[in-house]
Design a protein around this motif. Structure first.
Motif, mmCIF file in Angstrom:
data_model
loop_
_atom_site.group_PDB
_atom_site.id
_atom_site.type_symbol
_atom_site.label_atom_id
_atom_site.label_comp_id
_atom_site.label_asym_id
_atom_site.label_seq_id
_atom_site.Cartn_x
_atom_site.Cartn_y
_atom_site.Cartn_z
ATOM 1 N N VAL A 1 3.261 -10.835 12.214
ATOM 2 C CA VAL A 1 3.369 -9.753 10.946
ATOM 3 C C VAL A 1 2.290 -9.326 12.020
ATOM 4 O O VAL A 1 0.998 -9.981 12.182
ATOM 5 C CB VAL A 1 2.986 -10.105 9.731
ATOM 6 C CG1 VAL A 1 2.482 -9.273 9.161
ATOM 7 C CG2 VAL A 1 4.047 -11.087 9.014
ATOM 8 N N ALA A 2 2.242 -8.471 12.216
ATOM 9 C CA ALA A 2 1.242 -7.229 13.161
ATOM 10 C C ALA A 2 0.668 -6.021 11.872
ATOM 11 O O ALA A 2 1.131 -6.158 10.861
ATOM 12 C CB ALA A 2 1.770 -6.958 14.282
ATOM 13 N N LYS A 3 -1.000 -6.161 12.402
ATOM 14 C CA LYS A 3 -1.162 -4.804 11.359
ATOM 15 C C LYS A 3 -1.613 -3.604 12.623
ATOM 16 O O LYS A 3 -1.977 -4.153 13.640
ATOM 17 C CB LYS A 3 -2.464 -5.487 10.598
ATOM 18 C CG LYS A 3 -3.277 -6.040 11.160
ATOM 19 C CD LYS A 3 -4.500 -6.785 9.949
ATOM 20 C CE LYS A 3 -5.498 -7.227 10.756
ATOM 21 N NZ LYS A 3 -5.889 -8.584 9.995
ATOM 22 N N VAL B 1 1.506 -3.877 2.816
ATOM 23 C CA VAL B 1 1.011 -4.773 3.904
ATOM 24 C C VAL B 1 0.813 -6.401 2.079
ATOM 25 O O VAL B 1 1.126 -7.688 2.349
ATOM 26 C CB VAL B 1 -1.068 -5.366 3.336
ATOM 27 C CG1 VAL B 1 -1.143 -4.605 1.731
ATOM 28 C CG2 VAL B 1 -1.572 -6.485 3.211
ATOM 29 N N GLY B 2 1.325 -5.731 1.160
ATOM 30 C CA GLY B 2 1.881 -6.885 -0.293
ATOM 31 C C GLY B 2 2.742 -7.641 -0.321
ATOM 32 O O GLY B 2 3.484 -8.399 -0.594
ATOM 33 N N ALA B 3 3.679 -6.329 0.465
ATOM 34 C CA ALA B 3 5.524 -6.796 0.379
ATOM 35 C C ALA B 3 5.619 -8.110 2.249
ATOM 36 O O ALA B 3 6.551 -7.890 2.272
ATOM 37 C CB ALA B 3 6.348 -6.010 0.558
ATOM 38 N N LEU C 1 -1.108 -0.804 6.398
ATOM 39 C CA LEU C 1 0.794 -1.385 7.183
ATOM 40 C C LEU C 1 0.445 -2.623 7.332
ATOM 41 O O LEU C 1 -0.523 -2.832 8.221
ATOM 42 C CB LEU C 1 1.211 -0.070 7.955
ATOM 43 C CG LEU C 1 1.420 0.895 6.405
ATOM 44 C CD1 LEU C 1 1.836 1.842 7.653
ATOM 45 C CD2 LEU C 1 2.109 0.670 5.645
ATOM 46 N N ARG C 2 2.126 -3.196 7.132
ATOM 47 C CA ARG C 2 2.387 -3.929 8.261
ATOM 48 C C ARG C 2 3.496 -3.864 8.893
ATOM 49 O O ARG C 2 4.709 -3.202 8.160
ATOM 50 C CB ARG C 2 2.790 -5.323 7.378
ATOM 51 C CG ARG C 2 1.044 -5.777 6.421
ATOM 52 C CD ARG C 2 0.083 -6.587 8.057
ATOM 53 N NE ARG C 2 -1.033 -7.122 7.293
ATOM 54 C CZ ARG C 2 -2.430 -6.507 6.834
ATOM 55 N NH1 ARG C 2 -2.031 -5.333 7.689
ATOM 56 N NH2 ARG C 2 -3.320 -7.117 6.402
ATOM 57 N N ALA D 1 10.721 -1.328 2.734
ATOM 58 C CA ALA D 1 11.054 -2.377 4.157
ATOM 59 C C ALA D 1 11.730 -1.526 4.767
ATOM 60 O O ALA D 1 12.592 -1.292 3.961
ATOM 61 C CB ALA D 1 11.133 -3.648 4.177
ATOM 62 N N TRP D 2 11.236 -1.204 6.156
ATOM 63 C CA TRP D 2 11.942 -0.360 6.901
ATOM 64 C C TRP D 2 11.864 -0.515 7.671
ATOM 65 O O TRP D 2 10.874 -0.862 9.004
ATOM 66 C CB TRP D 2 11.413 0.836 6.702
ATOM 67 C CG TRP D 2 11.473 1.869 5.466
ATOM 68 C CD1 TRP D 2 10.305 1.769 4.153
ATOM 69 C CD2 TRP D 2 12.555 2.868 4.524
ATOM 70 N NE1 TRP D 2 10.481 2.391 3.108
ATOM 71 C CE2 TRP D 2 11.827 3.055 3.151
ATOM 72 C CE3 TRP D 2 13.256 3.156 5.022
ATOM 73 C CZ2 TRP D 2 12.517 3.735 2.592
ATOM 74 C CZ3 TRP D 2 14.330 3.746 3.867
ATOM 75 C CH2 TRP D 2 13.704 4.323 2.684
ATOM 76 N N ALA D 3 13.719 -0.381 8.782
ATOM 77 C CA ALA D 3 13.231 -1.210 9.784
ATOM 78 C C ALA D 3 13.464 0.209 11.483
ATOM 79 O O ALA D 3 14.222 1.148 11.291
ATOM 80 C CB ALA D 3 14.373 -2.107 10.278
#
Ligand code: ADP
Length: 329
Positions: A318-320, A297-299, A179-180, A281-283
């Motif tokens: 952007v963190a992983k 990852v693709g988004a 995920l990112r 995408a979720w906040a």
């Protein structure tokens, strides 16, 4: 070993709570009243060096290249004292810590800060704690720090009054799910109400506090299942509910604790807009104004560009999924 210099360094990553932590079952022992689940983040790093030195008359604490304030130093010395009691070491220590991201701004510097401090202090004192004991030690200083001992997806169960051994555990390693998390900085400066003070105020005054305690475990169970099944939609919607419920509890405290800035709402609108256009995408927001957005990852590039264009957003990362705490001697 009491008359020679011993030293060690540790590197820990901050984490973002997917199932939120708000409220203590035991304020003195720092035991959470609700279960929380987090993702450790590779981009938000603290490095801490601890040196026990017979030449030092008292502890010296430096944070981000300056002398720590009295309040900051006190929290560090409390950790040093715990380790000194366990190891029967009597020496004073020189602690140097650097957060490679803003301190006390709602980006969980206390999580990576106390995880790195726990690991470096134990190593410098010659204590060979396993991850579970390190996590319990870190938790006594900051509950979210208990989770930063582990990489990947991590849970910290709720505890009860008098709990001394409560520790976090890993649900899945970083490679389980690529995920990112896109972090959008919305406002500069330190947050106005620290988490510890905010939680206590909510416990004492918010009419929604009990409802939060009743509901939080449900979101936590849902999020844990969703992580195991790599189901982003279920994870994301439960994370948003957990986030908004905890903020509701903070906002309805007396006096109210409103962590959001105008750019927080603008970023939330951006995330909703992305979803309406088919980008999952979720906040989430912690005790601060910044918005952190979970996506595949693709988004990530599209999410970051949309947040960069959002009025009031000053910086994005952007963190992983990040690793376990690391110790270097
Ligand atoms: P945050 O959202 O950054 O975790 P908090 O107010 O919850 O904000 O915690 C910030 C506090 O954590 C700081 O004021 C300081 O006392 C402590 N802290 C942060 N980073 C470190 C560090 N690297 N080493 C020791 N203590 C730290």
């Amino acid at each position: 070993m009491n008359d020679r210099v011993t030293e060690a360094s540790a590197r820990a990553c901050a984490n973002i709570a997917l199932a939120k932590y708000w409220g203590k079952a035991d304020a003195k022992r720092n035991v959470p009243a609700v279960p929380s689940i987090s993702l450790t983040l590779d981009q938000l790093v603290t490095e801490t060096r601890v040196r026990f030195d017979p030449a030092l008359p008292s502890d010296v604490v430096r944070l981000d290249g300056r002398r720590a304030t009295a309040a900051e130093a006190e929290r560090v010395v409390t950790m040093l004292d715990r380790v000194r009691r366990e190891s029967q070491l009597r020496l004073s220590a020189h602690v140097t810590s650097h957060n490679h991201f803003p301190t006390a701004a709602g980006l969980a510097s206390s999580a990576s800060g106390f995880a790195a401090l726990a690991a470096a202090t134990c190593a410098a004192a010659g204590l060979r704690f396993n991850a579970r004991r390190l996590s319990a030690l870190a938790r006594a200083s900051s509950a979210s720090a208990a989770r930063s001992i582990y990489g990947g997806f991590v849970e910290l169960p709720a505890g009860s009054r008098g709990d001394v051994d409560l520790a976090a555990r890993q649900i899945a390693p970083p490679e389980h799910w690529n995920l990112r998390l896109v972090v959008a900085l919305t406002e500069l400066g330190e947050k106005k109400v620290g988490s510890t003070e905010g939680m206590e105020r909510s416990r004492k005054t918010s009419p929604y506090y009990q409802a939060w305690l009743d509901q939080a475990p449900k979101w936590s169970r849902k999020i844990k299942r969703a992580i195991k099944e790599r189901d982003l939609d279920t994870l994301g919607s439960a994370m948003e509910q957990s986030t908004l419920a905890f903020h509701c509890c903070a906002i309805t405290s007396d006096p109210p604790i409103l962590y959001w800035a105008p750019a927080t709402l603008a970023a939330l609108a951006t995330v909703r807009g992305l979803r309406e256009r088919g980008v999952p995408a979720w906040a989430t927001m912690d005790a601060g104004p910044h918005v952190k957005v979970l996506c595949e990852v693709g988004a990530a590039t599209r999410v970051r560009q949309a947040l960069d264009r959002t009025p009031g957003v000053t910086r994005t990362w952007v963190a992983k999924p990040g690793p376990d705490v690391e110790v270097h001697r």
